[in-house]
Scaffold this motif. Structure first.
Motif, PDB file in Angstrom:
ATOM      1  N   PRO A   9       0.840  -1.323   0.054  1.00 55.79           N
ATOM      2  CA  PRO A   9       0.022  -0.109   0.031  1.00 55.79           C
ATOM      3  C   PRO A   9       0.863   1.476  -0.010  1.00 55.79           C
ATOM      4  N   LYS A  10       0.440   2.230  -0.715  1.00 57.04           N
ATOM      5  CA  LYS A  10       1.109   3.423  -0.777  1.00 57.04           C
ATOM      6  C   LYS A  10       1.626   4.147   0.611  1.00 57.04           C
ATOM      7  N   LYS A  11       0.846   3.925   1.382  1.00 58.87           N
ATOM      8  CA  LYS A  11       1.067   4.876   2.832  1.00 58.87           C
ATOM      9  C   LYS A  11       2.463   4.251   3.549  1.00 58.87           C
ATOM     10  N   PHE A  12       3.196   3.146   3.062  1.00 62.24           N
ATOM     11  CA  PHE A  12       4.317   2.481   3.770  1.00 62.24           C
ATOM     12  C   PHE A  12       5.320   3.014   2.697  1.00 62.24           C
ATOM     13  N   THR A  13       5.290   3.913   1.594  1.00 61.35           N
ATOM     14  CA  THR A  13       6.457   4.399   0.645  1.00 61.35           C
ATOM     15  C   THR A  13       7.310   5.468   1.477  1.00 61.35           C
ATOM     16  N   PRO A  14       8.552   5.022   1.508  1.00 62.17           N
ATOM     17  CA  PRO A  14       9.429   5.942   2.031  1.00 62.17           C
ATOM     18  C   PRO A  14       9.808   7.053   0.988  1.00 62.17           C
TER      19      PRO A  14
END
Length: 489
Positions: free
Chosen positions: A289-294
């Motif tokens: 999911p995009k929310k985990f992208t650093p």
């Protein structure tokens, strides 16, 4: 009860991690999207010629032997140390052979490039100091856990920081030491071993040359692909399951921020622990999911890529060895084009690898297998617009420097572009080493070997700590294996 580990990718890092974890009692399954293992370290066969498709230099073979020993395996990894590491060619006709004997190499640089032998030996010794001072801190442990900084070796490394070339570039350091621009160019070249720019990478990166010059350069007796086949055999002996043609489609993350399953080919497989050996851009852009992208990590400058021509040559060239470098006249311009203009210069440095010099079965009798590589930018578009011009420029350079007409000797041909590298290995834009090391904080800016937001996700391979290339991928597997084992216990 044994814990189940799912590993995404059967590259060198993923295979090495699988071997280590299986030895420690984990049930390990590897998912590989291709029909073959090894990632970039695969092979190509055309018309009686065999080519290693990717990495062509082996250093620190002890890391492979370590895997064999940890597995209590009777399988032997056979390799030989090179007496002559590299043949260097300059546009004015100067030629230099880099001997594996450090004193002989320094003498050769003195005789051919008019450098003081003492200056060369001192530089080599300094680069060894860089490596030995930082290896425990940067290469053998996670940089992302505070407790790893509270030990004598780490504190010693930190105290030595002012003497590690962090505040100068590779080029500036080399340019101060040597009087001949050719010598500077020779040592600047080691920046390409991790896809970086010697005019921006910190002088600390000069330690890369230590691996080759002091520790030695090697070749597996059956070519570089032997590394892949050896690791696959060790993994199978350890009970590891490798599923080919298994493109991972998604990772199911539960509300407690743990991955419960891996989905591939429409089926879901449950695991206690998941490890990723794919480029971090694939992991975050396609599997999570995009929310985990650093976001900051993902925005960093990428390393260079490569364009490779695989040529079957119907002639033998006695002046060439296993590793050959045909230098460009303007090295700075070449790197400016690579990282700023994003286009290869018309006068590129050309690398030619010929394994048939040692592995006679790699080419028909009287022939040679030429792996011809040029450093090019990682690709950011849907096509490669310079391929035809690049081939012409490479042929012109070879003809000029080797006094030949090479095109009339090409009887088999294939190629590998940054787009091909991306499609086959999922490396963003064909970047060979993940993010570039073009600033003094590069070592601290790579992704850690574990996720700080997903509890049971770990990372291994060339796009994470400690970096790209065979030795560092093997070291990343060792670091990640230790992290998983400690948390599991």
């Amino acid at each position: 009860m044994k814990q189940n580990v799912g590993i995404i990718g059967a590259g060198i890092g993923g295979l090495a991690l699988a071997i280590r974890l299986a030895k420690k009692g984990f049930n390990v399954t590897v998912f590989e999207k291709n029909s073959y293992p090894g990632g970039k370290l695969s092979e190509l066969k055309i018309n009686g010629f065999r080519f290693d498709k990717g990495p062509s230099l082996l250093t620190m073979p002890n890391l492979i032997e370590e895997l064999s020993n940890s597995n209590d395996s009777q399988r032997k990894f056979e390799y030989k140390k090179l007496d002559t590491i590299t043949h260097y060619f300059y546009s004015d006709g100067t030629q230099l052979k880099a001997s594996s004997n450090v004193d002989d190499f320094a003498e050769e640089v003195h005789l051919k490039l008019n450098e003081k032998k003492e200056s060369v030996l001192k530089h080599i010794k300094r680069n060894a100091f860089y490596f030995k001072t930082t290896e425990d801190l940067f290469l053998k442990q996670s940089l992302h856990q505070i407790r790893n900084f509270i030990n004598f070796k780490t504190i010693k490394g930190i105290l030595c920081a002012p003497f590690l070339g962090l505040f100068s570039t590779m080029h500036n350091k080399n340019n101060k030491i040597f009087v001949n621009p050719k010598t500077v160019q020779l040592f600047n070249r080691y920046a390409t071993y991790n896809g970086s720019n010697p005019y921006k990478a910190p002088a600390l990166m000069n330690m890369i040359s230590h691996l080759e010059i002091n520790l030695g350069a090697y070749l597996p007796v059956k070519g570089m692909h032997q590394i892949t086949t050896h690791l696959v055999n060790l993994a199978k002996d350890s009970g590891v399951t490798i599923n080919y043609n298994s493109l991972v489609e998604t990772l199911l993350v539960e509300s407690n921020n743990t991955i419960s399953s891996i989905k591939t080919n429409g089926l879901s497989y449950s695991f206690d622990i998941v490890a990723s050996d794919v480029d971090i851009h694939v992991l975050y852009n396609h599997l999570l999911p995009k929310k985990f992208t650093p976001k900051k990590l993902m925005a960093q400058q990428k390393s260079s890529s490569a364009f490779v021509f695989y040529w079957g040559i119907n002639k033998e060239f006695p002046s060439l060895g296993l590793h050959n470098i045909l230098f460009s006249e303007d090295y700075k311009k070449e790197f400016d084009y690579l990282f700023s203009k994003q286009y290869p210069t018309e006068d590129p440095t050309v690398y030619i690898n010929i394994t048939s010099k040692y592995c006679k079965e790699d080419a028909p009798n009287g022939c040679e297998n030429w792996f011809v590589m040029v450093n090019v930018p990682h690709n950011s578009s849907a096509s490669i617009g310079y391929a035809s011009d690049l081939r012409k420029n490479v042929i012109a350079k070879i003809n000029s420097m080797l006094k030949t007409d090479i095109e009339q000797h090409i009887i088999a041909e294939s190629s590998l572009s940054p787009l091909d590298i991306e499609n086959q290995t999922s490396s963003l834009g064909g970047s060979l080493y993940g993010n570039a090391s073009n600033n003094k904080f590069a070592a601290f800016l790579r992704h850690s070997n574990y996720s700080s937001s997903i509890k049971n996700l770990y990372l291994v391979g060339g796009s994470v700590h400690p970096g790209g290339g065979i030795p560092l991928c093997l070291l990343s597997a060792k670091i990640t294996s230790n992290l998983i084992t400690k948390r599991a216990n």
